[in-house]
Design an enzyme around this catalytic site. Structure first.
Site, PDB file in Angstrom:
ATOM      1  N   GLU A 181       6.223  10.884   3.236  1.00  0.00           N
ATOM      2  CA  GLU A 181       6.730  10.591   4.594  1.00  0.00           C
ATOM      3  C   GLU A 181       7.272  11.870   5.255  1.00  0.00           C
ATOM      4  O   GLU A 181       7.187  12.033   6.460  1.00  0.00           O
ATOM      5  CB  GLU A 181       7.822   9.518   4.560  1.00  0.00           C
ATOM      6  N   GLU A 233      10.074   1.206  20.006  1.00  0.00           N
ATOM      7  CA  GLU A 233       8.675   1.368  19.650  1.00  0.00           C
ATOM      8  C   GLU A 233       7.686   0.911  20.722  1.00  0.00           C
ATOM      9  O   GLU A 233       6.734   0.204  20.451  1.00  0.00           O
ATOM     10  CB  GLU A 233       8.367   0.647  18.336  1.00  0.00           C
ATOM     11  N   ARG A 237       7.573   6.315  19.691  1.00  0.00           N
ATOM     12  CA  ARG A 237       7.917   5.959  18.318  1.00  0.00           C
ATOM     13  C   ARG A 237       6.673   5.611  17.499  1.00  0.00           C
ATOM     14  O   ARG A 237       6.688   5.702  16.274  1.00  0.00           O
ATOM     15  CB  ARG A 237       8.921   4.785  18.322  1.00  0.00           C
ATOM     16  N   ASN A 241       3.951   6.219  13.022  1.00  0.00           N
ATOM     17  CA  ASN A 241       3.041   5.384  12.223  1.00  0.00           C
ATOM     18  C   ASN A 241       1.793   6.136  11.769  1.00  0.00           C
ATOM     19  O   ASN A 241       0.833   5.521  11.309  1.00  0.00           O
ATOM     20  CB  ASN A 241       2.627   4.147  13.025  1.00  0.00           C
ATOM     21  N   HIS A 261       5.419   2.381  -0.916  1.00  0.00           N
ATOM     22  CA  HIS A 261       5.027   2.514   0.489  1.00  0.00           C
ATOM     23  C   HIS A 261       4.504   3.922   0.818  1.00  0.00           C
ATOM     24  O   HIS A 261       3.429   4.082   1.408  1.00  0.00           O
ATOM     25  CB  HIS A 261       6.220   2.158   1.375  1.00  0.00           C
TER      26      HIS A 261
HETATM   27  N1  LIG Z   1      14.217   0.445   8.868  1.00  0.00           N
HETATM   28  C1  LIG Z   1      13.236   1.306   8.897  1.00  0.00           C
HETATM   29  O1  LIG Z   1      12.981   1.966   9.904  1.00  0.00           O
HETATM   30  C2  LIG Z   1      12.435   1.520   7.659  1.00  0.00           C
HETATM   31  C3  LIG Z   1      11.580   2.613   7.571  1.00  0.00           C
HETATM   32  C4  LIG Z   1      10.885   2.817   6.382  1.00  0.00           C
HETATM   33  C5  LIG Z   1      11.041   1.935   5.319  1.00  0.00           C
HETATM   34  N2  LIG Z   1      11.895   0.868   5.430  1.00  0.00           N
HETATM   35  C6  LIG Z   1      12.088  -0.063   4.310  1.00  0.00           C
HETATM   36  O2  LIG Z   1      12.590   0.663   3.198  1.00  0.00           O
HETATM   37  C7  LIG Z   1      12.270  -0.044   2.015  1.00  0.00           C
HETATM   38  C8  LIG Z   1      11.869   0.921   0.924  1.00  0.00           C
HETATM   39  O3  LIG Z   1      12.922   1.815   0.691  1.00  0.00           O
HETATM   40  P1  LIG Z   1      12.985   2.723  -0.617  1.00  0.00           P
HETATM   41  O4  LIG Z   1      11.683   3.355  -0.836  1.00  0.00           O
HETATM   42  O5  LIG Z   1      14.181   3.564  -0.478  1.00  0.00           O
HETATM   43  O6  LIG Z   1      13.111   1.653  -1.789  1.00  0.00           O
HETATM   44  P2  LIG Z   1      14.359   1.036  -2.559  1.00  0.00           P
HETATM   45  O7  LIG Z   1      15.497   0.751  -1.654  1.00  0.00           O
HETATM   46  O8  LIG Z   1      13.852  -0.083  -3.379  1.00  0.00           O
HETATM   47  O9  LIG Z   1      14.796   2.218  -3.549  1.00  0.00           O
HETATM   48  C9  LIG Z   1      13.906   2.603  -4.589  1.00  0.00           C
HETATM   49  C10 LIG Z   1      14.567   2.530  -5.966  1.00  0.00           C
HETATM   50  O10 LIG Z   1      15.404   3.676  -6.167  1.00  0.00           O
HETATM   51  C11 LIG Z   1      16.710   3.270  -6.572  1.00  0.00           C
HETATM   52  N3  LIG Z   1      17.620   4.305  -6.068  1.00  0.00           N
HETATM   53  C12 LIG Z   1      18.078   4.451  -4.800  1.00  0.00           C
HETATM   54  N4  LIG Z   1      18.770   5.584  -4.679  1.00  0.00           N
HETATM   55  C13 LIG Z   1      18.789   6.180  -5.901  1.00  0.00           C
HETATM   56  C14 LIG Z   1      19.339   7.391  -6.387  1.00  0.00           C
HETATM   57  N5  LIG Z   1      19.988   8.231  -5.583  1.00  0.00           N
HETATM   58  N6  LIG Z   1      19.161   7.673  -7.703  1.00  0.00           N
HETATM   59  C15 LIG Z   1      18.458   6.834  -8.494  1.00  0.00           C
HETATM   60  N7  LIG Z   1      17.897   5.695  -8.087  1.00  0.00           N
HETATM   61  C16 LIG Z   1      18.054   5.376  -6.791  1.00  0.00           C
HETATM   62  C17 LIG Z   1      16.848   1.915  -5.931  1.00  0.00           C
HETATM   63  O11 LIG Z   1      17.868   1.144  -6.534  1.00  0.00           O
HETATM   64  C18 LIG Z   1      15.469   1.329  -6.156  1.00  0.00           C
HETATM   65  O12 LIG Z   1      15.325   0.865  -7.481  1.00  0.00           O
HETATM   66  C19 LIG Z   1      11.177  -1.031   2.376  1.00  0.00           C
HETATM   67  O13 LIG Z   1      11.689  -2.348   2.294  1.00  0.00           O
HETATM   68  C20 LIG Z   1      10.822  -0.677   3.809  1.00  0.00           C
HETATM   69  O14 LIG Z   1      10.448  -1.808   4.573  1.00  0.00           O
HETATM   70  C21 LIG Z   1      12.578   0.655   6.576  1.00  0.00           C
HETATM   71 ZN   LIG Z   2       6.589   4.572   6.383  1.00  0.00          ZN
END
Ligand SMILES: NC(=O)c1ccc[n+]([C@@H]2O[C@H](COP(=O)([O-])OP(=O)(O)OC[C@H]3O[C@@H](n4cnc5c(N)ncnc54)[C@H](O)[C@@H]3O)[C@@H](O)[C@H]2O)c1
Ligand SMILES: [Zn+2]
Length: 357
Positions: A181, A233, A237, A241, A261
């Site tokens: 990303e 968006e 924005r 994507n 993702h």
């Molecule tokens: N709101 C938005 O604009 C937006 C944009 C992109 C993604 N998202 C959302 O984000 C989510 C994915 O987020 P993600 O990839 O962070 O996944 P996640 O929140 O599941 O975190 C990934 C894993 O890492 C662990 N973790 C987190 N921080 C840690 C650290 N510092 N050290 C060790 N382990 C750690 C978490 O507990 C989890 O097991 C999706 O649900 C997606 O829809 C939202």
């Molecule tokens: Zn993304």
């Protein structure tokens, strides 16, 4: 301290990117705030409970832990959190702090958006993906059985504290997924950031402090700029994507199980790069640089068994579809993007087939 302003019609706030930013937490809690509720997952809380507590500088707070994982990113979980808040004396003056990955910041933000019709939230993202994407911009939400992120609200935080030190404990696969990303941000809007991926990918993979801090700060700067120009968006924005049109189709086709993702976005970016080249927008040498930069971040699970026909059929169902036609974000070089629709199906098919090989 690198501070990036977000100025939207609904709110103005800063995203602060700095090693040790977590330690500033207490200074950002409004003096009139009532009870403070930190939302986190057990793994993050176990790793950082002491640092978080020290950052609160003696101020009282409660922790609401939830199990994490996409299957727990649900309205029912938000309801449980809201009940827990009430049981511990929450009211309209309460403050929520999202402390974790994107699932945590999305759910904590959603909780704050609807608890007593809205209380403030501070976001402290702890994954690379959440630091450069989910934590900034005010999109919050939860999954339905029918699909991801289908309920939610825009709820801008008071401040986003982005602390690259917290990434030291992140598992390698999660880190690389976030890097894809970051690379996306470079391709769409920062030739300087893109160059780091071309010239020094190993330093990013080793999580070296200086290039990593620059990469996060640059991505956050871009996200803040884009969100400020287009909070909900409607226009600009959409460039965020890049790689997501095909990426979403790949995630859906593999039932959200095979890829993180960011990994699906890496494959989607390859497709977008091929389309950009096939339609004459992107010269071959720049396309090759971009593809090499993607591969340099790390391997992703094979997609060679996926059906190109199924993926193309899913493109039509993407929720970003507008007025019945599929939109692609294409590039003509680092920092140059264009949103295009109505592309010939053969071009899309060929690009997808090449990208997933
Ligand atoms: N709101 C938005 O604009 C937006 C944009 C992109 C993604 N998202 C959302 O984000 C989510 C994915 O987020 P993600 O990839 O962070 O996944 P996640 O929140 O599941 O975190 C990934 C894993 O890492 C662990 N973790 C987190 N921080 C840690 C650290 N510092 N050290 C060790 N382990 C750690 C978490 O507990 C989890 O097991 C999706 O649900 C997606 O829809 C939202
Ligand atoms: Zn993304």
């Amino acid at each position: 301290m690198p501070t990036f302003p977000v100025r939207t019609p609904s709110a103005s706030y800063d995203a602060i990117v700095e090693r040790g930013a977590l330690a500033q937490l207490k200074a950002h809690i409004p003096p009139r705030a009532g009870r403070v509720f930190a939302v986190s997952t057990p793994d993050v809380w176990q790793l950082y409970r002491e640092r978080f507590t020290a950052a609160m500088g003696g101020r009282e707070f409660d922790v609401i832990e939830f199990a994490g994982g996409e299957e727990r990113k649900r309205m029912s979980e938000v309801e449980v959190m809201a009940e827990a808040m009430l049981a511990r004396g929450a009211d309209r003056s309460s403050l929520v702090i999202g402390f974790g990955g994107g699932i945590t910041t999305d759910l904590a933000g959603f909780l704050a958006a609807i608890f007593m019709r809205g209380v403030p939230v501070i976001q402290i993202p702890t994954t690379l993906l959440a630091q450069v994407d989910a934590g900034v911009g005010g999109k919050t939400g939860a999954n339905l059985v029918s699909g991801k992120n289908l309920i939610g609200a825009f709820h801008q935080p008071l401040v986003v504290l982005t602390d690259p030190d917290l990434l030291a404990t992140l598992p390698a696969r999660e880190y690389v997924a976030g890097l894809f990303e970051v690379l996306k941000s470079g391709i769409i809007r920062s030739p300087e950031l893109f160059r780091v991926f071309v010239e020094r990918p190993a330093s990013l993979l080793r999580r070296e402090a200086a290039p990593l801090e620059f990469a996060i700060a640059e991505s956050v700067r871009i996200k803040c700029e884009v969100v400020s120009a287009d909070e909900k968006e409607g226009g600009l924005r959409r460039i965020l994507n890049f790689g997501h049109t095909v990426g979403h189709a790949i995630e859906a086709e593999t039932a959200y199980k095979r890829y993180l993702h960011g990994e699906a976005v890496a494959l989607g970016m390859k497709a977008a790069i091929h389309i950009s080249h096939l339609t004459g927008r992107l010269p071959a040498d720049l396309a090759a640089d971009m593809l090499t930069a993607i591969d340099a971040c790390g391997a992703v699970p094979s997609a060679a068994d996926l059906s190109v026909a199924n993926l193309c059929a899913r493109l039509a169902q993407d929720k970003k579809t507008l007025q019945g036609s599929v939109h692609f974000v294409l590039t003509s070089g680092p920092g140059e993007t264009e949103v295009v629709s109505g592309l010939p199906l053969e071009v899309v098919r060929e690009a997808v087939a090449t990208a997933i090989q």
